[in-house]
Design an enzyme around this catalytic site. Structure first.
Site, PDB file in Angstrom:
ATOM      1  N   GLU A   1     -16.373 -49.313 115.425  1.00 56.88           N
ATOM      2  CA  GLU A   1     -15.494 -48.149 115.291  1.00 56.88           C
ATOM      3  C   GLU A   1     -16.044 -46.984 116.110  1.00 56.88           C
ATOM      4  O   GLU A   1     -15.575 -45.861 116.006  1.00 56.88           O
ATOM      5  CB  GLU A   1     -15.305 -47.753 113.833  1.00 56.88           C
ATOM      6  CG  GLU A   1     -16.553 -47.347 113.089  1.00 56.88           C
ATOM      7  CD  GLU A   1     -16.240 -46.799 111.704  1.00 56.88           C
ATOM      8  OE1 GLU A   1     -15.495 -45.810 111.620  1.00 56.88           O
ATOM      9  OE2 GLU A   1     -16.743 -47.349 110.720  1.00 56.88           O
TER      10      GLU A   1
ATOM     11  N   CYS B   1     -15.268 -49.656 109.104  1.00 53.55           N
ATOM     12  CA  CYS B   1     -16.451 -50.505 108.886  1.00 53.55           C
ATOM     13  C   CYS B   1     -16.081 -51.949 108.543  1.00 53.55           C
ATOM     14  O   CYS B   1     -16.957 -52.767 108.281  1.00 53.55           O
ATOM     15  CB  CYS B   1     -17.307 -49.935 107.759  1.00 53.55           C
ATOM     16  SG  CYS B   1     -17.700 -48.208 107.986  1.00 53.55           S
TER      17      CYS B   1
ATOM     18  N   HIS C   1     -20.720 -53.431 101.477  1.00 53.25           N
ATOM     19  CA  HIS C   1     -20.772 -52.466 102.572  1.00 53.25           C
ATOM     20  C   HIS C   1     -21.627 -51.299 102.078  1.00 53.25           C
ATOM     21  O   HIS C   1     -21.401 -50.782 100.984  1.00 53.25           O
ATOM     22  CB  HIS C   1     -19.356 -51.988 102.939  1.00 53.25           C
ATOM     23  CG  HIS C   1     -19.396 -50.787 103.829  1.00 53.25           C
ATOM     24  ND1 HIS C   1     -20.072 -50.800 105.026  1.00 53.25           N
ATOM     25  CD2 HIS C   1     -18.908 -49.527 103.671  1.00 53.25           C
ATOM     26  CE1 HIS C   1     -19.977 -49.607 105.586  1.00 53.25           C
ATOM     27  NE2 HIS C   1     -19.284 -48.810 104.786  1.00 53.25           N
TER      28      HIS C   1
HETATM   29  N1  CAA Z   1     -32.603 -35.694  92.856  1.00 54.24           N
HETATM   30  C1  CAA Z   1     -31.932 -36.858  92.623  1.00 54.24           C
HETATM   31  N2  CAA Z   1     -30.578 -36.980  92.798  1.00 54.24           N
HETATM   32  C2  CAA Z   1     -29.902 -35.909  93.228  1.00 54.24           C
HETATM   33  C3  CAA Z   1     -30.532 -34.670  93.478  1.00 54.24           C
HETATM   34  C4  CAA Z   1     -31.959 -34.571  93.272  1.00 54.24           C
HETATM   35  N3  CAA Z   1     -32.613 -33.465  93.503  1.00 54.24           N
HETATM   36  N4  CAA Z   1     -29.596 -33.790  93.892  1.00 54.24           N
HETATM   37  C5  CAA Z   1     -28.421 -34.457  93.895  1.00 54.24           C
HETATM   38  N5  CAA Z   1     -28.600 -35.729  93.503  1.00 54.24           N
HETATM   39  C6  CAA Z   1     -27.610 -36.782  93.368  1.00 54.24           C
HETATM   40  C7  CAA Z   1     -26.284 -36.273  92.817  1.00 54.24           C
HETATM   41  O1  CAA Z   1     -26.325 -36.164  91.402  1.00 54.24           O
HETATM   42  C8  CAA Z   1     -25.344 -37.349  93.303  1.00 54.24           C
HETATM   43  O2  CAA Z   1     -25.460 -38.465  92.460  1.00 54.24           O
HETATM   44  P1  CAA Z   1     -24.147 -39.158  91.867  1.00 54.24           P
HETATM   45  O3  CAA Z   1     -23.444 -39.768  93.061  1.00 54.24           O
HETATM   46  O4  CAA Z   1     -24.660 -40.156  90.901  1.00 54.24           O
HETATM   47  O5  CAA Z   1     -23.308 -38.086  91.250  1.00 54.24           O
HETATM   48  C9  CAA Z   1     -25.939 -37.772  94.671  1.00 54.24           C
HETATM   49  O6  CAA Z   1     -27.272 -37.248  94.684  1.00 54.24           O
HETATM   50  C10 CAA Z   1     -25.184 -37.190  95.871  1.00 54.24           C
HETATM   51  O7  CAA Z   1     -25.131 -35.815  95.743  1.00 54.24           O
HETATM   52  P2  CAA Z   1     -23.752 -35.000  95.805  1.00 54.24           P
HETATM   53  O8  CAA Z   1     -22.800 -35.512  94.786  1.00 54.24           O
HETATM   54  O9  CAA Z   1     -24.085 -33.544  95.769  1.00 54.24           O
HETATM   55  O10 CAA Z   1     -23.096 -35.463  97.163  1.00 54.24           O
HETATM   56  P3  CAA Z   1     -23.038 -34.802  98.590  1.00 54.24           P
HETATM   57  O11 CAA Z   1     -22.023 -33.739  98.598  1.00 54.24           O
HETATM   58  O12 CAA Z   1     -24.371 -34.437  99.117  1.00 54.24           O
HETATM   59  O13 CAA Z   1     -22.504 -36.029  99.492  1.00 54.24           O
HETATM   60  C11 CAA Z   1     -21.424 -38.024 100.016  1.00 54.24           C
HETATM   61  C12 CAA Z   1     -22.494 -37.375  99.117  1.00 54.24           C
HETATM   62  C13 CAA Z   1     -20.085 -37.394  99.706  1.00 54.24           C
HETATM   63  C14 CAA Z   1     -21.352 -39.518  99.776  1.00 54.24           C
HETATM   64  C15 CAA Z   1     -21.822 -37.754 101.492  1.00 54.24           C
HETATM   65  O14 CAA Z   1     -23.043 -38.388 101.771  1.00 54.24           O
HETATM   66  C16 CAA Z   1     -20.789 -38.216 102.496  1.00 54.24           C
HETATM   67  O15 CAA Z   1     -19.790 -37.542 102.757  1.00 54.24           O
HETATM   68  N6  CAA Z   1     -21.038 -39.381 103.166  1.00 54.24           N
HETATM   69  C17 CAA Z   1     -20.171 -39.918 104.189  1.00 54.24           C
HETATM   70  C18 CAA Z   1     -18.980 -40.655 103.618  1.00 54.24           C
HETATM   71  C19 CAA Z   1     -19.373 -41.918 102.919  1.00 54.24           C
HETATM   72  O16 CAA Z   1     -20.390 -42.504 103.191  1.00 54.24           O
HETATM   73  N7  CAA Z   1     -18.518 -42.383 102.007  1.00 54.24           N
HETATM   74  C20 CAA Z   1     -18.772 -43.614 101.277  1.00 54.24           C
HETATM   75  C21 CAA Z   1     -17.505 -44.365 100.973  1.00 54.24           C
HETATM   76  S1  CAA Z   1     -16.514 -44.565 102.472  1.00 54.24           S
HETATM   77  C22 CAA Z   1     -17.279 -45.849 103.317  1.00 54.24           C
HETATM   78  O17 CAA Z   1     -18.049 -46.569 102.755  1.00 54.24           O
HETATM   79  C23 CAA Z   1     -16.977 -46.009 104.770  1.00 54.24           C
HETATM   80  C24 CAA Z   1     -18.118 -45.479 105.565  1.00 54.24           C
HETATM   81  O18 CAA Z   1     -19.036 -46.218 105.883  1.00 54.24           O
HETATM   82  C25 CAA Z   1     -18.131 -44.088 105.945  1.00 54.24           C
END
Ligand code: CAA
Length: 386
Positions: free
Chosen positions: A80, A112, A234
């Site tokens: 992709e 993906c 994945h």
């Molecule tokens: N210690 C331990 N854990 C902590 C922490 C700390 N100090 N601070 C935060 N966390 C945890 C949170 O509690 C959260 O856990 P949960 O998921 O269990 O709630 C986790 O860390 C992530 O933190 P946030 O919820 O604050 O998330 P974020 O805003 O930083 O972003 C995300 C997470 C949205 C996945 C981001 O990484 C993202 O946008 N990624 C790209 C998109 C993606 O990968 N999507 C996945 C599905 S789509 C797909 O699979 C296709 C693809 O390849 C893209």
């Protein structure tokens, strides 16, 4: 019925990475958010002279060296992060590897997910022509905007697979469960270098698609959950795989056993997201890193591509498979890497191709033998530097 599947597989990862603790420090984030919250440790970074083509050639070369090129008459390139809107990246790889000229070559895209239909098509083809083999390559560079929520989930890698009749590694079961829905969870318009993503929504749609694909798999006569020894997901980041594994166990009304999924996450934690290659990297990681001999055991495989398409299917590991793994090479590729600091990471991240057709000579940075030596008059020049 003739058995078809993965005869051999290997991956390649560039030799530079940034540790997520450096990114956490830079952005003033608790490093445990990355190591535990998303479950990642490193982001693999391609050099200026590496891209999906060079990684793909590096991943496929050991397969060609060991098993030869005879009978390969099809190259399916899943990505992709294509480098051209018209020409398949597989054509460059075809030349670099010296594959037979009487060969078809095509690129497949669906975020993906695209390596999975490539494998399904290839299995159908070699069932019809058992004397032929198909080279399926998944190669991607996962790049997000700096300081975005997706930034810690970047990465890069390629996986190459030889698909054949009577495979030596994993027989692919013809039963599949599929699911498609038209959503905007992650996408990249042609004019953008980085994707747009609704991160939390994407994670929810991923989990929903897993259950929909699983239900379809069950309805189509798939294996019972209890018959599956290992699960590969994945892995945009490894915590997503953990969530998926819990979610699926709940849907199957069974107690979750994380040991069935964790071996698949070992390599991904060290590499990051590799989009189309990611689930297949999890499969290699499971085969390379499971203490138990998996010969004869069933593997549950879940492939997801945003936008979105998902597929759940299964493979049965062939007894004696360990003789056909590239475990030592894979471990060395991950262990023998160079860490870059935040400034080094920025330099690699910011590299852009010349849009005006002017000449650009790329520095010799790749560790492998295949390099993007220059871009001139809008043409990419790849060389074999061995
Ligand atoms: N210690 C331990 N854990 C902590 C922490 C700390 N100090 N601070 C935060 N966390 C945890 C949170 O509690 C959260 O856990 P949960 O998921 O269990 O709630 C986790 O860390 C992530 O933190 P946030 O919820 O604050 O998330 P974020 O805003 O930083 O972003 C995300 C997470 C949205 C996945 C981001 O990484 C993202 O946008 N990624 C790209 C998109 C993606 O990968 N999507 C996945 C599905 S789509 C797909 O699979 C296709 C693809 O390849 C893209």
């Amino acid at each position: 019925m003739i058995k078809t599947g993965i005869d051999a597989m290997s991956f390649y990862v560039p030799h530079r990475y940034i540790g997520l603790e450096s990114l956490a420090e830079r952005h003033g984030i608790d490093p445990e958010k990355f190591s535990k919250g998303i479950g990642q440790e490193k982001i693999a970074l391609p050099g200026h002279d590496e891209d999906i083509v060079t990684m793909a050639a590096e991943a496929a070369k050991p397969l060609i060296d060991k098993y030869g090129a005879d009978g390969i008459d099809t190259v399916l390139f899943a990505t992709e992060t294509g480098i051209d809107q018209s020409k398949s990246a597989g054509i460059y790889v075809h030349r670099l590897l010296g594959l037979p000229a009487n060969c078809r070559n095509v690129e497949l895209k669906q975020a993906c997910y695209s390596a999975t239909p490539a494998i399904q098509l290839a299995c159908g083809y070699v069932a019809r022509k058992p004397d032929r083999r198909v080279l399926v390559i998944a190669s991607d560079v996962a790049r997000y905007e700096l300081d975005s929520s997706g930034e810690p989930t970047q990465g890069a890698a390629a996986v190459a697979m030889l698909i054949s009749a009577d495979p030596r590694l994993v027989e692919i079961d013809p039963v599949s469960g599929c699911f498609t829905e038209d959503i905007m969870d992650f996408w990249r318009p042609n004019y953008r270098r980085t994707p747009l993503v609704d991160g939390k929504y994407s994670a929810l749609r991923y989990l929903n698609a897993l259950i929909e694909a699983w239900r379809d798999y069950q309805a189509n006569g798939g294996l019972d959950y209890s018959e599956i020894a290992r699960f590969c997901y994945h892995l945009p980041f490894s915590r997503m795989g953990e969530k998926a594994h819990r979610h699926l166990a709940k849907a199957a009304k069974t107690q979750v056993n994380m040991d069935q999924a964790l071996p698949g996450m070992i390599y991904n934690r060290q590499i990051g997201n590799s989009y189309a290659a990611s689930m297949y990297l999890a499969l290699i990681s499971t085969l390379d890193n499971s203490d138990m001999d998996l010969g004869g055991k069933a593997m549950g495989l879940f492939s997801y591509g945003s936008g979105a398409v998902a597929e759940f299917f299964a493979g049965r590991v062939v007894p004696g498979y360990r003789d056909h793994l590239f475990t030592e090479r894979h471990r060395a590729l991950i262990d023998e890497r160079e860490q870059v600091d935040y400034e080094g990471y920025l330099k690699l991240w910011q590299a852009v191709d010349p849009g005006d057709g002017s000449e650009r000579i790329l520095p010799d940075e790749a560790r492998g033998r295949y390099r993007l030596a220059s871009i001139n008059e809008h043409q990419r020049h790849y060389i074999d530097s061995a």
